[in-house]
Design an enzyme around this catalytic site. Structure first.
Site, PDB file in Angstrom:
ATOM      1  N   ASP A  94       0.847  -1.190   0.000  1.00 52.16           N
ATOM      2  CA  ASP A  94       0.000   0.000   0.000  1.00 52.16           C
ATOM      3  C   ASP A  94       0.882   1.240   0.000  1.00 52.16           C
ATOM      4  O   ASP A  94       1.128   1.875   1.029  1.00 52.16           O
ATOM      5  CB  ASP A  94      -0.956   0.004   1.195  1.00 52.16           C
ATOM      6  CG  ASP A  94      -2.118   0.970   0.969  1.00 52.16           C
ATOM      7  OD1 ASP A  94      -2.114   1.669  -0.061  1.00 52.16           O
ATOM      8  OD2 ASP A  94      -3.013   1.016   1.823  1.00 52.16           O
ATOM      9  N   HIS A 202      -8.229   0.877   7.276  1.00 57.58           N
ATOM     10  CA  HIS A 202      -8.458   2.260   6.831  1.00 57.58           C
ATOM     11  C   HIS A 202      -9.722   2.827   7.484  1.00 57.58           C
ATOM     12  O   HIS A 202     -10.692   2.122   7.688  1.00 57.58           O
ATOM     13  CB  HIS A 202      -8.566   2.314   5.307  1.00 57.58           C
ATOM     14  CG  HIS A 202      -7.263   1.981   4.641  1.00 57.58           C
ATOM     15  ND1 HIS A 202      -7.170   1.535   3.352  1.00 57.58           N
ATOM     16  CD2 HIS A 202      -6.000   2.011   5.121  1.00 57.58           C
ATOM     17  CE1 HIS A 202      -5.891   1.319   3.063  1.00 57.58           C
ATOM     18  NE2 HIS A 202      -5.166   1.598   4.112  1.00 57.58           N
ATOM     19  N   HIS A 323       3.108   6.904   5.377  1.00 57.15           N
ATOM     20  CA  HIS A 323       3.870   5.986   6.219  1.00 57.15           C
ATOM     21  C   HIS A 323       4.306   4.697   5.515  1.00 57.15           C
ATOM     22  O   HIS A 323       4.821   3.795   6.157  1.00 57.15           O
ATOM     23  CB  HIS A 323       3.209   5.738   7.596  1.00 57.15           C
ATOM     24  CG  HIS A 323       1.792   5.288   7.603  1.00 57.15           C
ATOM     25  ND1 HIS A 323       0.860   5.785   8.485  1.00 57.15           N
ATOM     26  CD2 HIS A 323       1.157   4.382   6.870  1.00 57.15           C
ATOM     27  CE1 HIS A 323      -0.293   5.184   8.258  1.00 57.15           C
ATOM     28  NE2 HIS A 323      -0.141   4.334   7.302  1.00 57.15           N
ATOM     29  N   GLY A 373      -4.342   5.654  16.833  1.00 52.45           N
ATOM     30  CA  GLY A 373      -4.398   4.472  17.696  1.00 52.45           C
ATOM     31  C   GLY A 373      -5.401   3.493  17.122  1.00 52.45           C
ATOM     32  O   GLY A 373      -5.949   3.706  16.042  1.00 52.45           O
ATOM     33  N   SER A 374      -5.650   2.420  17.826  1.00 58.77           N
ATOM     34  CA  SER A 374      -6.628   1.459  17.337  1.00 58.77           C
ATOM     35  C   SER A 374      -8.032   2.039  17.534  1.00 58.77           C
ATOM     36  O   SER A 374      -8.228   2.984  18.296  1.00 58.77           O
ATOM     37  CB  SER A 374      -6.487   0.135  18.068  1.00 58.77           C
ATOM     38  OG  SER A 374      -6.499   0.338  19.455  1.00 58.77           O
ATOM     39  N   HIS A 398       4.197   4.540  13.303  1.00 59.87           N
ATOM     40  CA  HIS A 398       3.058   4.967  12.476  1.00 59.87           C
ATOM     41  C   HIS A 398       1.716   4.636  13.096  1.00 59.87           C
ATOM     42  O   HIS A 398       0.672   4.967  12.522  1.00 59.87           O
ATOM     43  CB  HIS A 398       3.150   4.364  11.082  1.00 59.87           C
ATOM     44  CG  HIS A 398       2.640   2.954  10.962  1.00 59.87           C
ATOM     45  ND1 HIS A 398       3.021   1.944  11.818  1.00 59.87           N
ATOM     46  CD2 HIS A 398       1.785   2.386  10.076  1.00 59.87           C
ATOM     47  CE1 HIS A 398       2.408   0.825  11.454  1.00 59.87           C
ATOM     48  NE2 HIS A 398       1.664   1.055  10.411  1.00 59.87           N
ATOM     49  N   LYS A 474     -15.581   3.044   9.231  1.00 55.25           N
ATOM     50  CA  LYS A 474     -14.624   2.000   8.845  1.00 55.25           C
ATOM     51  C   LYS A 474     -14.961   1.456   7.475  1.00 55.25           C
ATOM     52  O   LYS A 474     -16.127   1.274   7.145  1.00 55.25           O
ATOM     53  CB  LYS A 474     -14.709   0.819   9.817  1.00 55.25           C
ATOM     54  CG  LYS A 474     -14.198   1.077  11.195  1.00 55.25           C
ATOM     55  CD  LYS A 474     -12.705   1.281  11.269  1.00 55.25           C
ATOM     56  CE  LYS A 474     -11.926   0.040  10.891  1.00 55.25           C
ATOM     57  NZ  LYS A 474     -10.470   0.246  11.083  1.00 55.25           N
TER      58      LYS A 474
END
Lengths: 475, 139
Positions: A94, A202, A323, A373-374, A398, A474
């Site tokens: 990616d 993403h 990133h 973050g998550s 990242h 999402k």
């Protein structure tokens, strides 16, 4: 052979770790997370990267590092421009996957009551999810222009303003792009995916600022407590995936000609200055520009959604960073300034103040570094430091870094339970796929607070602000 | 035709382990595994036929290029493969007819976006006439 702890946040992989290492490896970690890094193949992969010809400095891994393909994710490796190599796998599939942050003049109180409507509006206007095509029908000629001009193409076509461009790495237009070096197949795969978020990790998040660590830097970046901000994480979609796939094959076939042997086929590489190396870098820059345009277009639609649901206001681009990328940069190695090709694979550029690549309004502050973050935890804005220039080729982590397979993540929670749990915490979610949501549950990742504290305490970046989401979209 | 493959775990992504009693079987089953990652259990009919010819450096490289072809046909040309008729298969050459149909949102589920086929822990081996292939994909 084991690794050596150098200080509280640095672990050295000596050259004796494996045969053929040309440079040492260095991991940024703490006692809390080094175990997670040691459990998978990260150390081995950092050591494998150290066997590549012409590397300078060290093969680096950031605290969010985890096992990837060939290169660990969260890795940084710099190659001498004359004697070193470029590896398509060192950038990853990616290409220019990256993050941007927009700061608003909307307050938390204005947005919070309307968050569901806002998410619905965004969800209907920004294509996302598996196999989703974009709204635009663009010709191959237009696609070539996107690959040449990146975010500039987007602005010229009515997506955002020219002020945005100053706050994008490379101003959103990486030089050296050449669509003729991109295969027809890559163009075919990417053409209908421009202006799409994609799936997997993403996302677009509506967040608000809960903590300021550095008042001066926050002020320079236009950030303040309780402010609504928006983070977008996406990349170059099928175009980048196919370019990487194509050039892994080109590089494998060319390696014997340059007498290069690699310890893992995914590390296939060629000399930076070779015909194949230069072709790859031109194709990579083309995909990077596609990704800059992609994030620029989604920002435009998100701005429209805010205007439609919340009312007139502005969302100003703080910064946009890549990133997954390889870039020619000048760095000081052993006291000598040299030109290198820095591969950042799941790592973010983090340049300090007074660096020539920094936008003029951040010149006295440093480059904003955006660390998501998550899902449902928190994210950070940091700023680059001089120490990163000395140790990490101006790079840091990242994100949080995955610790659980996607399958394992789905085992003990349903999507509905997860949506409910997050709602209890004040976080509203729209997801294109329910199974996609559980794959991204917070526990599937390391704690981003720990990861960010390591880079902050190690001195390779400074914390500026912390954000918590109230709405998540999402793919 | 019964598929013989299983999905493997990887800390960041996922893999396909395909089995077969011949090289053709293992290549075919690896393709079925990839299609199942992409579309789950969706029923794919054999309405269209495509011809492919792939050359490679060696057997492992051929497996990556083969699955990359199947992925490309899906992602760019919206063709879902349901059956494979091999016309030639050596370590460096594959010629086949692919039977399948175009993606149809009303009956095909889109489960996971596969970015690419990787060389990570790649193997295509034969032991006593039994073939096994392991391929990890980036998702």
């Amino acid at each position: 052979m084991s690794i050596t702890q150098l200080d509280k946040y640095r672990y050295l992989i000596p050259k004796s770790f494996r045969e053929g290492m040309n440079v040492e490896g260095l991991i940024y970690a703490s006692e809390e997370i080094i175990g997670a890094i040691e459990r998978d193949e990260t150390l081995k992969q950092v050591a494998n990267v150290a066997t590549l010809p012409g590397l300078v400095g060290r093969s680096l891994a950031m605290p969010d590092a985890h096992q990837g393909y060939g290169f660990a994710i969260g890795g940084v490796a710099a190659a001498d421009l004359e004697k070193g190599v470029v590896s398509a796998g060192g950038v990853g599939f990616d290409i220019n996957c990256g993050v941007r942050l927009l700061a608003s003049d909307y307050s938390l109180e204005e947005v919070k009551p309307k968050i569901d409507s806002l998410l619905n509006q965004m969800f209907s206007s920004i294509p996302c999810g598996t196999g989703k095509s974009g709204i635009l029908e663009i010709s191959f000629e237009q696609l070539d222009k996107v690959m040449l001009d990146g975010a500039h193409w987007a602005v010229e076509n009515g997506y955002g303003t020219s002020e945005d461009l100053q706050h994008i790495e490379e101003t959103g237009k990486m030089s050296g792009a050449d669509p003729d070096e991109v295969s027809k197949r890559a163009k075919q795969r990417g053409r209908d995916q421009l202006g799409t978020l994609g799936s997997g990790n993403h996302f677009i998040e509506i967040q608000y600022i809960t903590e300021i660590f550095d008042e001066e830097a926050a002020k320079a970046f236009g950030l303040k407590l309780n402010q609504i901000v928006m983070m977008i994480h996406s990349g170059s979609r099928g175009l980048g995936h196919q370019i990487c796939t194509d050039y892994l094959e080109v590089m494998q076939e060319a390696m014997p000609k340059y007498k290069i042997k690699v310890v893992d086929r995914q590390l296939a590489c060629v000399p930076v200055k070779s015909k194949e190396g230069q072709s790859y870098l031109k194709a990579m820059a083309s995909a990077a520009n596609f990704a800059f345009a992609n994030r620029q277009m989604m920002s435009h639609w998100a701005r429209k959604a805010f205007e439609h649901v919340i009312g007139t206001g502005s969302l100003y681009l703080v910064y946009d960073v890549a990133h997954n990328i390889a870039k020619e940069e000048e760095h000081s190695v052993n006291g000598r300034s040299i030109k290198v090709l820095v591969h950042r694979k799941g790592a973010t550029r983090a340049f300090p103040k007074h660096h020539k690549e920094i936008p003029h309004d951040y010149f006295e502050t440093g480059q904003p570094v955006l660390i998501p973050g998550s899902m449902g935890t928190c994210s950070y804005v940091l700023v680059g430091t001089e120490r990163a220039m000395l140790e990490t080729f101006g790079s840091i982590c990242h994100g949080a870094g995955r610790v659980m397979s996607r399958h394992a993540a789905k085992k003990d929670i349903s999507a509905d339970q997860l949506i409910h749990q997050l709602k209890e915490k004040g976080i509203h979610i729209r997801g294109a796929s329910k199974s996609g949501l559980t794959e991204e549950k917070p526990e599937a990742y390391k704690d981003v607070r720990v990861v960010v504290d390591i880079v902050h305490n190690a001195g390779i970046a400074r914390k500026v602000a912390k954000m918590v989401p109230i709405g998540v979209m999402k793919g | 035709m019964k598929s013989q493959f299983k999905i493997l775990e990887h800390p960041s992504d996922l893999g396909i382990e395909a089995h077969g009693s011949s090289m053709q079987d293992v290549f075919r089953n690896a393709a079925y595994g990839l299609i199942s990652v992409v579309t789950g259990d969706s029923r794919i009919e054999t309405r269209r036929e495509l011809k492919v010819e792939i050359r490679a450096l060696d057997r492992e490289n051929l497996m990556v290029r083969w699955l990359t072809e199947i992925l490309y046909l899906y992602d760019a040309e919206k063709f879902l493969t349901a059956d494979v008729k091999f016309e030639a298969l050596t370590d460096t050459l594959l010629k086949a007819r692919l039977l399948g149909e175009s993606y149809d949102g009303s009956k095909h589920e889109l489960k996971i976006d596969v970015k690419a086929v990787t060389y990570h822990q790649l193997s295509v081996d034969e032991h006593d006439g039994y073939w096994t292939a392991r391929v990890f994909v980036d998702v």
